[in-house]
Scaffold this active site. Sequence first.
Site, PDB file in Angstrom:
ATOM      1  CG  ASN A  13      46.593  65.330  41.972  1.00  0.00           C
ATOM      2  OD1 ASN A  13      45.944  66.351  42.182  1.00  0.00           O
ATOM      3  ND2 ASN A  13      46.217  64.136  42.408  1.00  0.00           N
ATOM      4  CG  PHE A  21      21.215  69.739  54.171  1.00  0.00           C
ATOM      5  CD1 PHE A  21      20.291  69.565  53.137  1.00  0.00           C
ATOM      6  CD2 PHE A  21      22.557  69.780  53.838  1.00  0.00           C
ATOM      7  CE1 PHE A  21      20.707  69.440  51.814  1.00  0.00           C
ATOM      8  CE2 PHE A  21      22.978  69.652  52.526  1.00  0.00           C
ATOM      9  CZ  PHE A  21      22.050  69.491  51.509  1.00  0.00           C
ATOM     10  NE  ARG A  61      25.609  67.645  55.196  1.00  0.00           N
ATOM     11  CZ  ARG A  61      26.480  68.589  54.857  1.00  0.00           C
ATOM     12  NH1 ARG A  61      26.627  68.939  53.594  1.00  0.00           N
ATOM     13  NH2 ARG A  61      27.201  69.202  55.770  1.00  0.00           N
ATOM     14  CB  VAL A  75      42.851  76.058  52.701  1.00  0.00           C
ATOM     15  CG1 VAL A  75      43.553  76.715  53.879  1.00  0.00           C
ATOM     16  CG2 VAL A  75      41.362  75.901  53.015  1.00  0.00           C
ATOM     17  CE1 TYR A 100      39.049  65.588  54.618  1.00  0.00           C
ATOM     18  CE2 TYR A 100      37.361  66.285  56.170  1.00  0.00           C
ATOM     19  CZ  TYR A 100      38.508  66.557  55.446  1.00  0.00           C
ATOM     20  OH  TYR A 100      39.107  67.782  55.557  1.00  0.00           O
TER      21      TYR A 100
HETATM   22  N1  UDP Z   1      23.985  72.981  54.569  1.00  0.00           N
HETATM   23  C1  UDP Z   1      22.669  73.168  54.153  1.00  0.00           C
HETATM   24  N2  UDP Z   1      22.405  73.126  52.807  1.00  0.00           N
HETATM   25  C2  UDP Z   1      23.370  72.915  51.865  1.00  0.00           C
HETATM   26  C3  UDP Z   1      24.707  72.738  52.290  1.00  0.00           C
HETATM   27  C4  UDP Z   1      24.977  72.783  53.652  1.00  0.00           C
HETATM   28  O1  UDP Z   1      21.773  73.354  54.982  1.00  0.00           O
HETATM   29  O2  UDP Z   1      23.045  72.878  50.660  1.00  0.00           O
HETATM   30  C5  UDP Z   1      24.293  73.035  56.003  1.00  0.00           C
HETATM   31  C6  UDP Z   1      24.937  71.763  56.545  1.00  0.00           C
HETATM   32  O3  UDP Z   1      23.954  70.854  56.983  1.00  0.00           O
HETATM   33  C7  UDP Z   1      25.787  72.310  57.703  1.00  0.00           C
HETATM   34  C8  UDP Z   1      26.170  73.706  57.228  1.00  0.00           C
HETATM   35  O4  UDP Z   1      25.253  74.039  56.189  1.00  0.00           O
HETATM   36  O5  UDP Z   1      25.003  72.439  58.865  1.00  0.00           O
HETATM   37  C9  UDP Z   1      27.586  73.759  56.666  1.00  0.00           C
HETATM   38  O6  UDP Z   1      27.747  72.725  55.725  1.00  0.00           O
HETATM   39  P1  UDP Z   1      29.000  72.622  54.760  1.00  0.00           P
HETATM   40  O7  UDP Z   1      28.747  71.439  53.863  1.00  0.00           O
HETATM   41  O8  UDP Z   1      29.257  73.945  54.137  1.00  0.00           O
HETATM   42  O9  UDP Z   1      30.224  72.340  55.729  1.00  0.00           O
HETATM   43  P2  UDP Z   1      30.454  71.191  56.835  1.00  0.00           P
HETATM   44  O10 UDP Z   1      30.016  71.813  58.133  1.00  0.00           O
HETATM   45  O11 UDP Z   1      29.642  70.013  56.444  1.00  0.00           O
HETATM   46  O12 UDP Z   1      31.922  70.960  56.784  1.00  0.00           O
END
Ligand code: UDP
Length: 327
Positions: free
Chosen positions: A32, A206, A279, A12, A139
């Site tokens: 860095n 996920f 996840r 970004v 985070y």
């Molecule tokens: N996601 C998924 N498979 C992946 C990576 C992400 O299904 O390999 C899903 C994740 O569970 C979320 C969405 O995609 O619902 C966006 O995830 P990302 O990690 O891109 O961004 P976040 O929302 O976690 O910041």
Amino acid sequence: MRLLVTGGAGYVGGHTVRVLLDAGHDVTVYDNLAYGHRESVPCKLEIGELDDRAALDELFRRGRFDAVLHFAAYAYVGESVTEPSKYWRNNVAAGLELLDAMRKHGVERLVFSSTCAVYGPPTRVPIDEDERKAPESPYGESKLTFERVLASYATAYGLRSMSLRYFNAAGARPDGSLGEDHEPETHLIPLVLRAAAGRGDNIRVFGTDYPTPDGTCIRDYVHVDDLASAHVLALDALDQPGAQALNLGTGKGYSVREIIDACRMVTKRPIQVVEGERRAGDPPALYADNRRARETLGWQPRYTDAESIVRTAWAWHAKQWGLQPGT
Ligand code: UDP
């Protein structure tokens, strides 16, 4: 304006640097290069650590900056759970060194790269800025803590700041000159495009049993150039004392399956999907109420549908991988 951009070699930050340069600002990047890329910095680059107070003092003494845009941070949610020390030290403690250097050198304006992870699971969607703050990871906690630091610095020292809470940053410069290049990559769109290009594993969804229309998670994907333009507008909105926070999202949510379909449309390639477990820590639906950003900044996201965002991402990735975007 003379601007310092910490983390300007990142995703970004790098896009924002280009929009700042286009708007005629004088930009110095401080990074860095832990995750950033030297070749993606098109202006002055100073390599250094955010917690190096002597280096910061020298930078501010020479730079005579009017404002700072602060992107330098670690941003892997999962890693922040296993290595919280790294996140507290960098995202909060090192950030304090930056703020105190600003104070010492009389720089009063700051735009801060924040995140919708400050909210955690929302009580309602769309999410507005007054939603309760219950971050689920170190985070998100670290970003929220820094926002609170900014509020106290506004009261005590007159710092003027704008925290921009990004939803899901996505896409690339439409001219193909810069895009999303994380290692490791964890984000949905680049992973789906890797799968489309045959360069990664099949894409794993996920969770398919969420209480959403197609059972997969809904997120608000906002184009990185729209994020960048909000930073430029935010600089002009710092004439008011105080600490403000604004959501940056399109206001529209897309499910994981809809994103995969958009990638199929754009790439015209088959994409194999594996249905996986949820996840940990993923709420079913997150999308922004962006009215405050539109009213405060006059901001209007230009990319409002998933396909147009994915198209820019694919053009960039395909170029990196030596593919024709149309094939
Ligand atoms: N996601 C998924 N498979 C992946 C990576 C992400 O299904 O390999 C899903 C994740 O569970 C979320 C969405 O995609 O619902 C966006 O995830 P990302 O990690 O891109 O961004 P976040 O929302 O976690 O910041």
